[in-house]
Design an enzyme around this catalytic site. Structure first.
Site, PDB file in Angstrom:
ATOM      1  N   LYS A 191       0.828  -1.209   0.000  1.00  0.00           N
ATOM      2  CA  LYS A 191       0.000   0.000   0.000  1.00  0.00           C
ATOM      3  C   LYS A 191       0.869   1.268   0.000  1.00  0.00           C
ATOM      4  CE  LYS A 191      -3.450  -2.697  -0.212  1.00  0.00           C
ATOM      5  NZ  LYS A 191      -4.418  -3.237   0.709  1.00  0.00           N
TER       6      LYS A 191
HETATM    7  C1  LIG Z   1      -5.460  -4.381   1.069  1.00  0.00           C
HETATM    8  C2  LIG Z   1      -6.935  -4.170   1.096  1.00  0.00           C
HETATM    9  C3  LIG Z   1      -7.717  -4.464   2.213  1.00  0.00           C
HETATM   10  C4  LIG Z   1      -7.163  -5.194   3.406  1.00  0.00           C
HETATM   11  O1  LIG Z   1      -6.119  -4.521   3.997  1.00  0.00           O
HETATM   12  P1  LIG Z   1      -5.253  -5.273   5.111  1.00  0.00           P
HETATM   13  O2  LIG Z   1      -4.523  -4.151   5.791  1.00  0.00           O
HETATM   14  O3  LIG Z   1      -4.334  -6.195   4.396  1.00  0.00           O
HETATM   15  O4  LIG Z   1      -6.191  -5.967   6.001  1.00  0.00           O
HETATM   16  C5  LIG Z   1      -9.054  -4.148   2.202  1.00  0.00           C
HETATM   17  N1  LIG Z   1      -9.624  -3.581   1.121  1.00  0.00           N
HETATM   18  C6  LIG Z   1      -8.920  -3.300   0.017  1.00  0.00           C
HETATM   19  C7  LIG Z   1      -9.606  -2.642  -1.131  1.00  0.00           C
HETATM   20  C8  LIG Z   1      -7.552  -3.599  -0.042  1.00  0.00           C
HETATM   21  O5  LIG Z   1      -6.856  -3.351  -1.149  1.00  0.00           O
END
Ligand SMILES: *Cc1c(COP(=O)(O)O)cnc(C)c1O
Length: 392
Positions: A191
């Protein structure tokens, strides 16, 4: 196609940009003896609040966006079995969190151009049991929050924004995550801000965020930092059945420096995005929609469409070729109704969500890490060209 030159390392999709500051902070954290939830989490929360234009009481660090979504839905106090409308074009965690909260996910198809949930499809999906809308700002592009909030007000619905792609996103001058009751962020390794695993829940109502914070630490009304600090031992009380979702100082140690660089990383991704737009325009690929003047795109994912008829090869062949040629790619996402669990439990069928289904079968995400050098970007562009060449 010749195999990759052994001297050229594989270009990993979405490699995190970890610098010496993060490494030094993690080391300092380890040496401090305080690894769990403590002063670094508090600082990271305060910095995140400043970035989002909020007070520290309006943010709570957790250990993932999935956890943020889950505690938000519990803190929203929706009666069990309530329906939550969301998008079929998202990571499975969005829908799993709805199910874990004892609620029923209902899908509304996406707009084929923006790839975000279509407000008209939301309206059409509303039933007497609908209690919430969970929009996802896909790839960092904001959903149409004016229309979504108008629908929410009209039908008295809670809004929980999945901002996993959208730390830098704004819609009409307002930050993503600050429109609805809750905004949920991810600091997973791919991210825009990374803590390894990590997340944040934000909200306008400090009481709801306090509840989310309690839920994220066993339902205890005081966290361990306050219990064991030099102010002396203090008893805690369990006030509800919570979860083990707290963020650690070790994670925040990374996040503090990642967040400090969030804008420079955003500018670098925008630069790469613009190069892709320019250089890939003449190819047979479909390119992602450009940002409109009334929005700030977070440029989290650069998603191209490989249409078999137009490109002469299908998406999976393109993925294989890119991989063979040494460039890592991603798929965001195969639409959720393609997965057997949801088909069996919820009766979802891909053909009921034609836009998300088509996108899910044609989409490929190209590397967009701020760590990419200009030479890396050249290489991605050249490799796309080779992957699209007709087979000899
Ligand atoms: C990565 C992601 C999540 C989950 O995030 P985590 O921190 O890994 O739990 C939820 N929604 C979307 C759209 C994502 O890309």
């Amino acid at each position: 196609m010749s195999p990759v030159d052994a001297r050229t390392p594989f270009l990993v999709f979405a490699a995190p940009d970890i610098q010496e500051e993060e490494i030094a902070e993690v080391e300092a954290c380890l040496r401090s003896g305080w690894l769990g939830t403590g002063p670094r989490v508090a600082r990271f929360e305060a910095d995140f609040a400043v970035y989002q234009g909020l007070t520290p009481s309006q943010v709570a660090g957790v250990n993932s966006c999935t956890a943020a979504l889950h505690v938000s839905m519990v803190a929203a106090d929706l009666e069990p079995g309530s329906e939550v409308i969301t998008t079929p074009l998202t990571f499975c965690a969005t829908v799993n969190a709805i199910l874990h909260a004892g609620l029923v996910p209902v899908l509304a198809d996406v707009d084929p151009l923006t790839q975000n949930i279509d407000p008209e499809a939301i309206e059409a999906a509303i039933t007497p049991r609908t209690r919430a809308i969970l929009p996802v700002h896909f790839a960092g592009r904001p959903c149409e929050m004016d229309r979504i909030m108008a629908i929410a007000r009209k039908h008295d619905l809670v809004v929980i924004e999945d901002c996993a792609h959208a730390i830098e996103t704004e819609f009409r001058g307002r930050k993503a995550g600050t429109f609805g009751d809750f905004g949920c962020f991810s600091f997973y390794v791919t991210k825009n801000v990374v803590t390894g695993e990590g997340g944040m829940v934000i909200g306008q109502d400090a009481a709801k965020i306090a509840r989310a914070r309690t839920l994220a630490l066993h339902g205890m009304n005081k966290d361990a930092w306050h219990r064991f600090s030099d102010k002396g031992y203090r008893h805690y009380q369990v006030v509800e059945c919570g979860f083990k979702y707290n963020m650690m100082d070790l994670q925040a140690a990374i996040g503090l420096h990642q967040l400090a660089r969030v804008e420079s990383a955003w500018r670098r991704r925008r630069e790469i995005w613009q190069r892709y737009d320019l250089e890939l325009d003449p190819t047979a690929l479909g390119l992602p929609a450009s940002a409109n003047a009334d929005m700030r795109h977070a440029y989290h994912l650069y998603t191209v469409m490989v249409n078999g008829t137009r490109a002469g090869i299908n998406r999976d062949t393109f993925l294989d070729r890119m991989n063979q040629l040494g460039v890592g790619t991603g798929v965001h996402y195969l639409s959720l109704p393609e997965h057997p669990y949801y088909q069996q439990r919820l009766g979802w069928h891909p053909e009921h969500y034609p836009n998300a289904t088509r996108i899910g079968r044609e989409t490929v995400s190209l590397p967009l890490s701020p760590k990419l050098t200009d030479a890396d970007v050249d290489r991605v562009i050249a490799t796309v060209g080779r992957a699209l060449e007709p087979a000899a």
